[in-house]
Design an enzyme around this catalytic site. Structure first.
Site, PDB file in Angstrom:
ATOM      1  N   ALA A  34     -19.795   4.087  -1.203  1.00 58.05           N
ATOM      2  CA  ALA A  34     -19.766   4.727  -2.522  1.00 58.05           C
ATOM      3  C   ALA A  34     -18.678   5.784  -2.645  1.00 58.05           C
ATOM      4  O   ALA A  34     -18.397   6.262  -3.741  1.00 58.05           O
ATOM      5  CB  ALA A  34     -21.132   5.338  -2.830  1.00 58.05           C
ATOM      6  N   ARG A  61      -7.466  10.415  -1.671  1.00 54.19           N
ATOM      7  CA  ARG A  61      -6.103  10.451  -1.120  1.00 54.19           C
ATOM      8  C   ARG A  61      -5.398   9.093  -1.106  1.00 54.19           C
ATOM      9  O   ARG A  61      -4.216   9.005  -0.816  1.00 54.19           O
ATOM     10  CB  ARG A  61      -6.129  11.055   0.292  1.00 54.19           C
ATOM     11  CG  ARG A  61      -6.186  12.583   0.245  1.00 54.19           C
ATOM     12  CD  ARG A  61      -6.100  13.174   1.625  1.00 54.19           C
ATOM     13  NE  ARG A  61      -7.367  13.049   2.335  1.00 54.19           N
ATOM     14  CZ  ARG A  61      -7.470  13.068   3.666  1.00 54.19           C
ATOM     15  NH1 ARG A  61      -6.390  13.155   4.417  1.00 54.19           N
ATOM     16  NH2 ARG A  61      -8.644  12.974   4.249  1.00 54.19           N
ATOM     17  N   GLY A 111     -24.214  12.672  -0.354  1.00 53.05           N
ATOM     18  CA  GLY A 111     -24.136  12.639   1.104  1.00 53.05           C
ATOM     19  C   GLY A 111     -24.597  11.313   1.683  1.00 53.05           C
ATOM     20  O   GLY A 111     -25.215  10.490   0.994  1.00 53.05           O
ATOM     21  N   GLY A 124     -18.392  14.335  13.294  1.00 47.61           N
ATOM     22  CA  GLY A 124     -19.589  14.986  13.820  1.00 47.61           C
ATOM     23  C   GLY A 124     -19.569  14.852  15.337  1.00 47.61           C
ATOM     24  O   GLY A 124     -19.258  13.777  15.856  1.00 47.61           O
TER      25      GLY A 124
END
Ligand code: UD1
Ligand code: CA
Length: 491
Positions: free
Chosen positions: A15, A20, A83, A146
């Site tokens: 999604a 950029r 998110g 992460g």
């Protein structure tokens, strides 16, 4: 072969916007090696025999859904980008409760992920009886990802997002790829994810803590090649993915017995099939549903799309083929163009600057130079002379022509469609064939020649002053002509 006990559902997160890329096309639809990035993820899911494949769409949802139409994919819209955790919920909730199974999460923008890697991960996940397996990688500098924080047992304790990481955690090289395998509790647990973090987003990574709270350990399955989860944020990144994938595809063909001359210059889309002992010269581009049989040679800088080349076909340099079928042992080019609907039999010869479109050329037809053959069938062994044009278009409609077997078409003839030329007919060079030609007949359709004696001397004689400089040979010829005339007078 592993026995698959539980079915597998796959949720592909796609999604995101990809600002950029600076593009009207949604990021996940940018093609890599001829296939939109998201389609690579769908393909990987299919290779795992997934039961359901859900694609979560948001930015450019309609375009993404259209692009994947007919692939048996379930779409789930994520109206707001809140998110990865939120995106996952949108996806998993699109499936019925009672059908719940193991769940694999993939991203729509990591086309380098190998199905074999996912198979190995799935096998590991099931062999360990794991509730949650994360796909991780290791980089000298994992900035942006992460980070994986392990506990004293070596299990994954936490995932710390870049934005939330301390400077010490930033030093960790092991990173979360975003690919997870989870048991059927994932759907319910995901609804407990909150958004109390630096980004104010629902982090899918929070599932880890939720599983641990259930008394489950999370396992990591570590990639040996971290490039596999490389994504693209901009066009430069896209070019990098393309280069890696292209090299991978080329290596696969070379292992399978295909010769690639200067492989870095050759581009082969993933869908192309190539048999053993095919040779590809530098700069060749092969696209779509192209199939090359054994012993085929494709000459330098040729571009072949959706075409089938039978055994031993030779395509010479700079030829362009699209939607063509070329029979065994035929040779084509250099500088030939076969357009859609070109069907060549065995041993057909197509030379330079010949264009065919919707044309059936039976075995042994020769068209050596400079021809246009459109909407026509040509029988076996017919010779198409240099400069032959099948005039198939009247300005509004296209018309078909049938040319028999064993016909000889003299150079620079025009066959004005719709026309039938019988077997073994002979067409004189320079004819404009506007009537049908019966079997075995000779057609001459051109002006009768007349020779006008002495014409050149009269013509050039009027320009004598300018001739010495520009045409000295002709000036001397003219002089000799005139001298000969005077000499004839007898001095
Ligand atoms: C996420 C992981 C991070 C991991 C990284 C790998 C979280 C919180 N973090 O980072 O640990 O190292 O992936 O690349 O999950 N997407 C949606 N809807 C959203 C947000 C994202 O569909 O609301 C999709 C994106 O299109 C993309 C994928 O999810 O395909 C990942 O999103 P991205 O924003 O790149 O993930 P990060 O938060 O950077
Ligand atoms: Ca990211």
């Amino acid at each position: 072969m592993t026995v698959t006990l539980r079915p597998l559902d796959v949720v592909i997160l796609a999604a995101g916007q990809g600002t950029r890329m600076n593009s009207a096309l949604p990021k996940v639809l940018h093609p890599v090696a001829g296939r939109p990035m998201v389609a690579w993820a769908v393909r990987a899911a299919r290779k795992l025999n997934a039961r359901n494949v859900v694609v979560v769409t948001g930015h450019g949802a309609e375009q993404v859904e259209t692009a994947l139409e007919g692939q048996g994919v379930i779409f789930a819209r994520q109206e707001q980008r809140l998110g990865t955790g939120h995106a996952f919920i949108c996806g998993i909730d699109a499936l019925d409760d009672h059908k719940r199974a193991d769940v694999l999460v993939l991203y729509g923008d990591t086309p380098l992920l190998r199905p074999t890697t996912l198979e190995a991960m799935l096998e590991d996940h099931r062999a360990r009886g794991s509730a949650l397996t994360l796909l991780t990688g290791e980089l000298p500098d994992a900035t942006g990802y992460g980070r994986i924080i392990r506990d004293e047992h070596g299990d994954v304790a936490r995932i710390v997002e870049q934005k939330d990481a301390t400077s010490e955690e930033e030093q960790v090289g092991e990173f979360n790829s975003g690919v997870y395998l989870m048991d059927s509790r994932a759907a319910d647990l995901a609804h407990r994810i909150g958004n109390d973090n630096a980004a104010g987003e629902y982090y899918l990574t929070d599932l880890l803590g939720l599983y641990r709270a259930e008394g489950e350990a999370a396992h990591a399955f570590k990639l040996s090649d971290p490039d596999e989860v490389m994504g693209a944020n901009d066009r430069a990144g896209l070019a990098e993915l393309e280069a890696i994938l292209r090299r991978r595809i080329n290596a696969r063909h070379m292992r399978a017995g295909v010769t690639l001359q200067a492989p870095d210059t050759i581009r082969i889309q993933d869908s192309v099939k190539i048999a053993r002992d095919v040779t590809l010269e530098p700069g060749v581009i092969l696209r779509g549903q192209t199939v090359l049989s054994g012993g085929v040679t494709v000459g330098a800088y040729s571009v072949i799309t959706d075409s089938v080349l039978e055994t031993g076909v030779v395509i010479k340099a700079h030829s362009v083929l699209e939607g063509a079928h070329v029979g065994a042992s035929s040779d084509v080019g250099p500088f030939a163009r076969l357009r859609p609907g070109s069907v060549l039999g065995e041993g057909v010869h197509i030379g330079n600057f010949v264009e065919t479109k919707n044309a059936r050329l039976d075995a042994g037809v020769k068209a050596g130079h400079l021809a246009y053959l459109g909407d026509v069938t040509i029988g076996a062994e017919t010779n198409v002379g240099a400069g032959t044009i099948v005039a198939n278009y009247d300005g509004i409609n296209k018309h078909p022509s049938v040319i028999g077997a064993g016909v000889f078409i003299g150079s620079n003839s025009t066959i004005i469609a719709p026309r039938t030329v019988g077997d073994a007919a002979f067409i004189a060079a320079g004819s404009a064939v506007h009537d049908d030609v019966p079997e075995g007949a000779m057609a001459v359709a051109r002006g009768k020649q007349r020779n006008i004696e002495g014409w050149s001397r009269r013509y050039w004689g009027g320009m004598r002053g300018k001739m010495q400089k520009k045409l000295p040979w002709l000036a001397r010829w003219l002089e000799r002509q005139e001298e000969g005339e005077q000499g004839g007078g007898g001095q």
